[in-house]
Motif scaffolding. Structure first.
Motif, PDB file in Angstrom:
ATOM      1  N   LEU A 122      43.627  -3.790   1.046  1.00 29.54           N
ATOM      2  CA  LEU A 122      42.204  -4.135   1.031  1.00 29.54           C
ATOM      3  C   LEU A 122      41.662  -4.446  -0.362  1.00 29.54           C
ATOM      4  CD1 LEU A 122      40.990  -1.458   3.584  1.00 29.54           C
ATOM      5  CD2 LEU A 122      41.356  -3.898   3.998  1.00 29.54           C
ATOM      6  N   LEU A 125      39.251  -7.347  -1.174  1.00 27.63           N
ATOM      7  CA  LEU A 125      37.975  -7.430  -0.466  1.00 27.63           C
ATOM      8  C   LEU A 125      36.883  -6.609  -1.144  1.00 27.63           C
ATOM      9  CD1 LEU A 125      39.145  -7.042   3.247  1.00 27.63           C
ATOM     10  CD2 LEU A 125      38.810  -9.151   1.938  1.00 27.63           C
ATOM     11  N   ALA A 126      35.688  -7.169  -1.194  1.00 26.19           N
ATOM     12  CA  ALA A 126      34.509  -6.438  -1.667  1.00 26.19           C
ATOM     13  C   ALA A 126      34.089  -5.450  -0.580  1.00 26.19           C
ATOM     14  CB  ALA A 126      33.377  -7.425  -1.959  1.00 26.19           C
ATOM     15  N   ASP A 127      33.245  -4.488  -0.949  1.00 23.32           N
ATOM     16  CA  ASP A 127      32.789  -3.472   0.008  1.00 23.32           C
ATOM     17  C   ASP A 127      32.159  -4.101   1.250  1.00 23.32           C
ATOM     18  OD1 ASP A 127      33.691  -1.482  -1.660  1.00 23.32           O
ATOM     19  OD2 ASP A 127      31.706  -0.978  -2.460  1.00 23.32           O
ATOM     20  N   GLU A 128      31.334  -5.102   1.053  1.00 28.97           N
ATOM     21  CA  GLU A 128      30.677  -5.768   2.186  1.00 28.97           C
ATOM     22  C   GLU A 128      31.716  -6.426   3.097  1.00 28.97           C
ATOM     23  OE1 GLU A 128      27.923  -9.640   2.739  1.00 28.97           O
ATOM     24  OE2 GLU A 128      27.097  -8.104   1.387  1.00 28.97           O
ATOM     25  N   GLN A 129      32.724  -7.049   2.520  1.00 26.70           N
ATOM     26  CA  GLN A 129      33.779  -7.677   3.318  1.00 26.70           C
ATOM     27  C   GLN A 129      34.562  -6.626   4.098  1.00 26.70           C
ATOM     28  OE1 GLN A 129      35.504  -9.712  -0.119  1.00 26.70           O
ATOM     29  NE2 GLN A 129      35.214 -11.666   0.959  1.00 26.70           N
ATOM     30  N   ARG A 130      34.793  -5.477   3.477  1.00 18.34           N
ATOM     31  CA  ARG A 130      35.506  -4.391   4.162  1.00 18.34           C
ATOM     32  C   ARG A 130      34.693  -3.899   5.362  1.00 18.34           C
ATOM     33  NH1 ARG A 130      38.637  -0.591  -0.165  1.00 18.34           N
ATOM     34  NH2 ARG A 130      39.386  -2.259  -1.498  1.00 18.34           N
ATOM     35  N   VAL A 132      32.506  -5.636   7.117  1.00 23.48           N
ATOM     36  CA  VAL A 132      32.572  -6.674   8.150  1.00 23.48           C
ATOM     37  C   VAL A 132      33.921  -6.620   8.852  1.00 23.48           C
ATOM     38  CG1 VAL A 132      32.637  -9.171   8.541  1.00 23.48           C
ATOM     39  CG2 VAL A 132      30.869  -8.190   7.059  1.00 23.48           C
ATOM     40  N   LEU A 133      35.002  -6.503   8.069  1.00 30.19           N
ATOM     41  CA  LEU A 133      36.343  -6.432   8.655  1.00 30.19           C
ATOM     42  C   LEU A 133      36.460  -5.221   9.575  1.00 30.19           C
ATOM     43  CD1 LEU A 133      39.278  -7.408   8.883  1.00 30.19           C
ATOM     44  CD2 LEU A 133      39.779  -6.047   6.829  1.00 30.19           C
TER      45      LEU A 133
END
Length: 154
Positions: A122, A125-130, A132-133
């Motif tokens: 991970l 990935l940025a926190d926001e992307q994490r 969303v994922l």
């Protein structure tokens, strides 16, 4: 010329990611030198989810494998001192499987290895992307009617 198949592409990406996750987890496990196979690791994690020691048949059902496969895994883990077979107090003909102290320690190491592997995977990935994922994976794992505030870890 045929149009691209977006679902086929997504399926291929998921399979590639799954293989990558397994490879990275395996590497992190090998670095910790636990001498536990991925299948044995899965059995230990599954065993830890029970409130009381399960029967081999319970493990086979939960793991979705034939009972013989569980016997082989338990044999290896028992030889390594990670689990033990114990008679059921209510019916001595029934054998249950429980974690030993070494098994609990191995489980802590396995969890640390999984966390390290997840951090590696991970990292881009940025926190926001994490976030969303995580939501997308919950939907795929649990189905579209799953609760929004649920987050599952294995």
């Amino acid at each position: 010329m045929t149009a691209p198949d977006p679902d086929g592409l997504l399926a291929e990406q998921l399979l590639r990611l799954t293989r990558r996750v397994h490879r990275i987890q395996k590497r992190h496990l090998e670095h910790r030198d636990l001498g536990i196979t991925p299948a044995q690791s899965r059995l230990l994690r599954t065993l830890a989810h029970y409130g009381s020691p399960p029967r081999m048949a319970d493990l086979a059902e939960r793991l979705e494998v034939v009972p013989r496969a569980v016997t082989t895994l338990v044999d290896g883990l028992e030889a390594a001192g990670k689990v033990r077979r114990v008679p059921d107090p209510a019916n001595r003909r029934v054998i249950r499987i429980e974690l030993t102290d070494d098994g609990h320690e191995a489980l802590r190491e396995l969890r640390a290895a999984r966390r390290s592997a997840a951090e590696e995977i991970l990292a881009p990935l940025a926190d926001e992307q994490r976030a969303v994922l995580g939501g997308l994976l919950d939907t795929l794992v649990d189905g579209p009617d799953s609760g929004r505030d649920q987050h599952h870890t294995a």
